[in-house]
Each structure stands twice: as C-alpha cells, then as structure tokens.
Design an enzyme around this catalytic site. Structure first.
Site, PDB file in Angstrom:
ATOM      1  N   LYS A 100      32.775  46.301  23.238  1.00 51.75           N
ATOM      2  CA  LYS A 100      34.223  46.377  22.988  1.00 51.75           C
ATOM      3  C   LYS A 100      34.793  47.567  23.747  1.00 51.75           C
ATOM      4  O   LYS A 100      35.875  47.483  24.334  1.00 51.75           O
ATOM      5  CB  LYS A 100      34.491  46.499  21.480  1.00 51.75           C
ATOM      6  CG  LYS A 100      35.964  46.386  21.097  1.00 51.75           C
ATOM      7  CD  LYS A 100      36.722  47.696  21.172  1.00 51.75           C
ATOM      8  CE  LYS A 100      38.182  47.526  20.760  1.00 51.75           C
ATOM      9  NZ  LYS A 100      38.962  48.776  20.970  1.00 51.75           N
ATOM     10  N   GLU A 130      46.077  50.869  22.771  1.00 52.87           N
ATOM     11  CA  GLU A 130      45.216  51.814  22.037  1.00 52.87           C
ATOM     12  C   GLU A 130      45.262  53.201  22.682  1.00 52.87           C
ATOM     13  O   GLU A 130      45.061  53.344  23.893  1.00 52.87           O
ATOM     14  CB  GLU A 130      43.771  51.273  22.031  1.00 52.87           C
ATOM     15  CG  GLU A 130      42.876  52.046  21.093  1.00 52.87           C
ATOM     16  CD  GLU A 130      41.469  51.453  20.985  1.00 52.87           C
ATOM     17  OE1 GLU A 130      41.265  50.273  21.353  1.00 52.87           O
ATOM     18  OE2 GLU A 130      40.573  52.198  20.565  1.00 52.87           O
ATOM     19  N   ASP A 184      43.520  36.448  33.421  1.00 56.01           N
ATOM     20  CA  ASP A 184      43.251  35.800  32.138  1.00 56.01           C
ATOM     21  C   ASP A 184      42.173  36.587  31.393  1.00 56.01           C
ATOM     22  O   ASP A 184      40.979  36.436  31.671  1.00 56.01           O
ATOM     23  CB  ASP A 184      42.811  34.354  32.432  1.00 56.01           C
ATOM     24  CG  ASP A 184      42.596  33.523  31.188  1.00 56.01           C
ATOM     25  OD1 ASP A 184      42.374  34.102  30.114  1.00 56.01           O
ATOM     26  OD2 ASP A 184      42.627  32.287  31.316  1.00 56.01           O
ATOM     27  N   HIS A 225      41.109  60.737  19.540  1.00 56.75           N
ATOM     28  CA  HIS A 225      42.015  59.701  19.070  1.00 56.75           C
ATOM     29  C   HIS A 225      43.165  60.268  18.251  1.00 56.75           C
ATOM     30  O   HIS A 225      44.236  59.713  18.190  1.00 56.75           O
ATOM     31  CB  HIS A 225      41.256  58.748  18.131  1.00 56.75           C
ATOM     32  CG  HIS A 225      40.797  57.491  18.804  1.00 56.75           C
ATOM     33  ND1 HIS A 225      41.663  56.525  19.200  1.00 56.75           N
ATOM     34  CD2 HIS A 225      39.570  57.049  19.141  1.00 56.75           C
ATOM     35  CE1 HIS A 225      40.984  55.533  19.751  1.00 56.75           C
ATOM     36  NE2 HIS A 225      39.711  55.828  19.735  1.00 56.75           N
TER      37      HIS A 225
HETATM   38  P1  NAD Z   1      46.131  28.538  40.945  1.00 60.81           P
HETATM   39  O1  NAD Z   1      45.830  27.087  40.853  1.00 60.81           O
HETATM   40  O2  NAD Z   1      47.483  29.000  40.516  1.00 60.81           O
HETATM   41  O3  NAD Z   1      45.898  29.055  42.427  1.00 60.81           O
HETATM   42  C1  NAD Z   1      44.715  28.834  43.135  1.00 60.81           C
HETATM   43  C2  NAD Z   1      45.006  28.038  44.379  1.00 60.81           C
HETATM   44  O4  NAD Z   1      45.689  28.860  45.329  1.00 60.81           O
HETATM   45  C3  NAD Z   1      43.753  27.591  45.092  1.00 60.81           C
HETATM   46  O5  NAD Z   1      43.253  26.414  44.503  1.00 60.81           O
HETATM   47  C4  NAD Z   1      44.248  27.413  46.526  1.00 60.81           C
HETATM   48  O6  NAD Z   1      44.747  26.101  46.729  1.00 60.81           O
HETATM   49  C5  NAD Z   1      45.413  28.383  46.638  1.00 60.81           C
HETATM   50  N1  NAD Z   1      45.108  29.548  47.509  1.00 60.81           N
HETATM   51  C6  NAD Z   1      45.947  30.085  48.451  1.00 60.81           C
HETATM   52  N2  NAD Z   1      45.382  31.131  49.065  1.00 60.81           N
HETATM   53  C7  NAD Z   1      44.155  31.286  48.514  1.00 60.81           C
HETATM   54  C8  NAD Z   1      43.083  32.216  48.726  1.00 60.81           C
HETATM   55  N3  NAD Z   1      43.165  33.217  49.620  1.00 60.81           N
HETATM   56  N4  NAD Z   1      41.988  32.107  47.966  1.00 60.81           N
HETATM   57  C9  NAD Z   1      41.879  31.128  47.037  1.00 60.81           C
HETATM   58  N5  NAD Z   1      42.837  30.207  46.807  1.00 60.81           N
HETATM   59  C10 NAD Z   1      43.994  30.282  47.531  1.00 60.81           C
HETATM   60  O7  NAD Z   1      45.102  29.418  40.121  1.00 60.81           O
HETATM   61  P2  NAD Z   1      43.595  29.252  39.714  1.00 60.81           P
HETATM   62  O8  NAD Z   1      42.949  30.529  40.105  1.00 60.81           O
HETATM   63  O9  NAD Z   1      42.962  27.981  40.179  1.00 60.81           O
HETATM   64  O10 NAD Z   1      43.714  29.184  38.109  1.00 60.81           O
HETATM   65  C11 NAD Z   1      43.968  30.337  37.344  1.00 60.81           C
HETATM   66  C12 NAD Z   1      44.760  29.961  36.099  1.00 60.81           C
HETATM   67  O11 NAD Z   1      44.094  28.942  35.349  1.00 60.81           O
HETATM   68  C13 NAD Z   1      44.876  31.132  35.171  1.00 60.81           C
HETATM   69  O12 NAD Z   1      46.234  31.292  34.848  1.00 60.81           O
HETATM   70  C14 NAD Z   1      44.089  30.725  33.935  1.00 60.81           C
HETATM   71  O13 NAD Z   1      44.630  31.288  32.763  1.00 60.81           O
HETATM   72  C15 NAD Z   1      44.193  29.232  33.950  1.00 60.81           C
HETATM   73  N6  NAD Z   1      43.161  28.432  33.245  1.00 60.81           N
HETATM   74  C16 NAD Z   1      42.025  28.974  32.732  1.00 60.81           C
HETATM   75  C17 NAD Z   1      41.096  28.172  32.098  1.00 60.81           C
HETATM   76  C18 NAD Z   1      39.810  28.772  31.585  1.00 60.81           C
HETATM   77  O14 NAD Z   1      39.533  29.927  31.851  1.00 60.81           O
HETATM   78  N7  NAD Z   1      38.974  28.048  30.850  1.00 60.81           N
HETATM   79  C19 NAD Z   1      41.327  26.795  32.007  1.00 60.81           C
HETATM   80  C20 NAD Z   1      42.505  26.280  32.550  1.00 60.81           C
HETATM   81  C21 NAD Z   1      43.425  27.090  33.194  1.00 60.81           C
END
Ligand code: NAD
Length: 447
Positions: A262, A84, A278, A376
């Site tokens: 928005k 946008e 996300d 705009h």
């Molecule tokens: P991920 O599982 O890829 O990574 C997180 C992991 O990284 C942690 O569990 C940990 O084991 C590790 N890690 C290493 N260093 C870390 C640090 N300093 N701090 C924290 N963790 C560290 O990612 P995630 O954040 O668990 O999940 C994000 C993804 O899940 C996004 O892509 C999202 O789109 C997706 N998702 C979203 C939903 C929802 O929003 N409802 C549902 C399912 C999946």
C-alpha cells in the site's frame, strides 16, 4: 532550459509560497502562461460530462510536486495527486537520499499486453489448442487489421499462447493474444482485437467463445527500478539492519505485505492519477503480481551491498500510456506529462516505478526508526482542526496546541476551539479569527 542545465534538487520547497513553487515548476518545465493557469483551475464541465455518465460536477484533489528525483541520470519534478499528507514530502526526501549514490536506475520490457479469449464446449481441447497454434499467422493478421495506427508505430499483435484450464464446468481453452501497444495503455486496442478474433477461433475449434478482454496481470510489461541508499546518510549499519528486519516481515507475511505494498501504491497511484492513467488497472496488476508465487508478498526487495549500503529494488507490471484514455483529454493530465518531460510510455512507467520505490523506502525507513506518526501529525492535526470547525489563523493555533499536548483528536480540537472563542469573546470582544486582535490573545499566544 535543457535537462543538462536544470536540477530537480530544491531545498525548502515546501516553505515557499504556492506562487513561488508554481514559478519554479514553470521555469523547470518551460510552461507557458496558459499552462500555468491550469494549476488553479477546475476541470471544464463539458469535458467532465463527456468522460463519464450522469455528471453533476468535478471532485478536486491536491496536486503536489515531489522534488529531488534523478532517474537514469535525468532530473525530474514529479506531479502527485493524492489526498494523504506526508506522501509527497517522504518521496522527495527519499529521492534526495537516493541521489547520493546516483539516483534511480531502471530497466523495462517491451510494452506487451495480454488479451484473453476464453473457449468452452470443446470435446478434444488438446486437438483444438493445436489447431489454434497452427493458424497463428492468420490469427495475428486478423488482429493487426484492427489497429493500423498501432502497426504504424511498430506495435501490434506479436504472438499467441494457448492454455488449457480445468474448471468446475470442465476443460476450457484460453488463448492469450500478446500485443505490443507502444505508447498506449492498450486496453481498448487489445479488447477490440480480442472481440474481432472470437468468430475465427470458434470456427477453428468448433467451440464457443465467452470472455474476450485484456488481462490486468500485465506480466509481460514489467518495469524494475533500483536505488542504493547511502549507509552513512541512513545512520549506519544498525539502522540498515533495523530496516532489513522490518522489510523481512513484508517478504514472508501477507498481513504486513499488504500494508508494505500500500505504501508503494501511495507513490504509484498519485502519479498514475496525475497523468490520467487507470489506477485500478495498475492496482489490480500490482497485487496479482505480488501473489505470483502463490503467496502474496512484498513487491520490493532490499539487501546490503558489499559497501554495507542499502539496495532497494521494485519490480511490477506497469500498463500505462501517454496516448489515449483520459490522459489525452484531461488538461491537468497533459500538464503533468509536460512537467515530467517524458517522451514515451516506457519512460513514464520507469518514473512511476522509481517513485514507488522512493515511497516504499521512505515508509520502511521511518517505520524502522522514528515511526511514521511524527511526520504525519502536523498536517493531520491541521485537518482535525478544520474538522472541528477552525478556520483562518485558528487552524494553526488549534493544531499546534494539540501537537504540544500530544493529543491529536477531534474532541480535543473542539475543546481548544471553544476555549479560544470563549476567551476572545469574554475578554476582547472580537471574533476569534481576527488576525490583528490575535496579538492580544493572552495565554493563547503561547501556542
Ligand atoms: P485508446 O484506445 O484511447 O488509444 C490507443 C490507440 O491510440 C491505439 O490503439 C492506437 O490506435 C492509437 N495510437 C496513436 N499513437 C500511438 C502510439 N504512439 N502508441 C500506441 N498507440 C497509438 O487507449 P487504450 O490505451 O487502448 O485504452 C486505455 C483506456 O481503456 C483507459 O482509459 C482504460 O481505463 C480503459 N479500459 C481499461 C480496461 C481494463 O483495464 N481492464 C478495460 C477497458 C477499458
């Protein structure tokens, strides 16, 4: 450059050629040659093919930079991925005004996410709920066995909350697992823990687990940004009063609040996307939070301080990470995090909410004064000219004529384009997009 030496204030950044803008960002963020090349490259097909299913190609959006941001005393250039027009310019302008009174100040909670485990088919829900509470230690231990890495960084499952809900299907128990996810968004981490706990909770209660997934209403992971906007710079008391009149409609009316919020998400989503986070999760959390009183309302608040300046506040859940998810895979998302120079997910979340406040202030300020169409229209007119078939120099010619006439419409753009082409072919016998011959273009020089 150290942060003390560098400033994100740049005047006329938009007038620079793209290569000079890239050069400025390169110096500000200490980018190397390889990183600098990424600005003009596309996502590798192999990476895309691993990210989602049935891949055919990639889809490009513009990546711009919002300048002038000062947040908690630190200078930031903020990457924004958005289709946008005017959004990046508006954010940069708001940041410049906020700087007069010290920029944005933020505060945030620990990065606590909520996982939900739904239990059904229980006769005595109060007794079952108590049994869950009694086993809290064992439940948290089992959750923490799922993610040793998170534990190592000081995160992990920290608490339990047990809710009893009435539903058309009878009473059910929803157990909330509260997890400190440190620098991750945390969805995968929390979902894994919830799934692992299901059999244990069924055994404790004798019930049946159905859903086991995180909640996007991340209301234990809240970020608040505040900024003071200088009365004189805004145009005095009357302008601030007009601003507050506009804002108040968003505070009381969901129809206005939806548009107001928005505008906030224009800023927030563009940085969420640029960092590979996300944006659907953020959107869902933001709007659920906006309705937490039972009526959907503005996420931001505005009032006058004792000096008569305008104070703006924005508070919302911010479930984003700098580790995991697409942000660790997409090369441009990694580049954008480097441009920001952020060190933690908390810092990124605070920049995101500051940007959302800047965006919201800019929109309400424009709406209360000159309206948003003026800002705009210039880029919009160019887009309409392209839609009408203009290319090269003709884009500006057609756009400028439409702005001059105050008629920015596709049919008018097509007419103007036809008139120009006819003129060139009739009198000059050259194609209309020919740059040099354009000098001979009689009446169209006046555009
Ligand atoms: P991920 O599982 O890829 O990574 C997180 C992991 O990284 C942690 O569990 C940990 O084991 C590790 N890690 C290493 N260093 C870390 C640090 N300093 N701090 C924290 N963790 C560290 O990612 P995630 O954040 O668990 O999940 C994000 C993804 O899940 C996004 O892509 C999202 O789109 C997706 N998702 C979203 C939903 C929802 O929003 N409802 C549902 C399912 C999946």
């Amino acid at each position: 450059m150290s942060n003390n030496e560098k400033t994100s204030i740049v005047s006329g950044f938009y007038k620079l050629p793209i290569k000079d803008r890239i050069e400025f960002v390169k110096k500000f963020s200490d980018l190397n040659e390889e990183e600098t090349q990424l600005f003009t490259s596309c996502l590798d097909m192999d990476i895309a093919d691993r990210m989602i299913e049935n891949v055919l190609g990639t889809f490009e959006l513009p990546l711009g930079i919002a300048v002038n941001f000062l947040i908690n005393g630190k200078n930031y250039l903020i990457p924004m991925t958005i289709e946008e027009s005017s959004v990046v310019a508006a954010a940069s302008n708001a940041a410049k005004i906020a700087r007069i009174k010290g920029g944005f100040k933020t505060e945030s909670t620990d990065p606590l996410m909520i996982g939900q485990i739904q239990l059904l088919h229980i006769d005595d829900v109060a007794d079952a709920a108590q049994k869950i509470i009694n086993k809290k230690k064992e439940i948290l231990n089992l959750a923490n066995e799922q993610d040793k890495v998170l534990l190592k960084f000081g995160g992990g499952a920290k608490d339990l909350e047990v809710r009893i809900l009435d539903s058309p299907l009878g009473k059910m128990i929803v157990t909330h697992l509260i997890v400190d996810v440190r620098d991750a968004m945390g969805a995968n981490a929390v979902n894994t823990m919830c799934e692992a706990l299901a059999p244990m909770l069924e055994e404790i209660t004798g019930g049946k687990v159905r859903l086991k997934i995180l909640s996007n209403l991340a209301d234990k992971r809240i970020v608040k940004a505040t900024a003071i906007f200088d009365k004189e710079k805004l145009g005095g008391e009357k302008v601030i009063d007009a601003f507050l009149e506009s804002y108040n409609l968003a505070a009381i009316d969901p129809y206005r609040a939806a548009t107001h919020n928005k505008g906030i998400m224009n800023g927030i989503d563009s940085l969420i996307i640029a960092t590979g986070n996300d944006f659907r999760a953020i959107e869902a959390g933001a709007h659920a939070y906006a309705a937490r009183s039972g009526q959907y309302s503005s996420l931001s608040k505005y009032y006058k301080n004792e000096n008569g300046d305008l104070v703006g506040e924005l508070e919302l859940p911010m479930a984003i990470g700098i580790i995991g998810g697409a942000g660790n895979i997409h090369p441009k998302a990694k580049l954008c995090k480097k441009i920001l120079g952020i060190k933690t997910a908390k810092e990124l979340a605070e920049v995101v909410v500051s940007l959302g406040l800047a965006q919201n202030f800019a929109a309400v300020y424009a709406l209360s004064t000159v309206g948003i169409q003026k800002g705009h229209m210039s880029l919009h007119a160019k887009n309409i000219a392209v839609m009408a078939g203009a290319s090269g120099n003709l884009i500006d010619k057609v756009a400028n004529q439409m702005i001059k006439e105050g008629k920015i419409k596709l049919d008018r753009a097509e007419e103007i384009l036809k008139e120009i082409k006819w003129f060139f072919l009739q009198y000059l016998q050259v194609p209309a997009h020919n740059n040099n011959k354009l000098l001979l273009a009689g009446p169209y020089l006046l555009f």
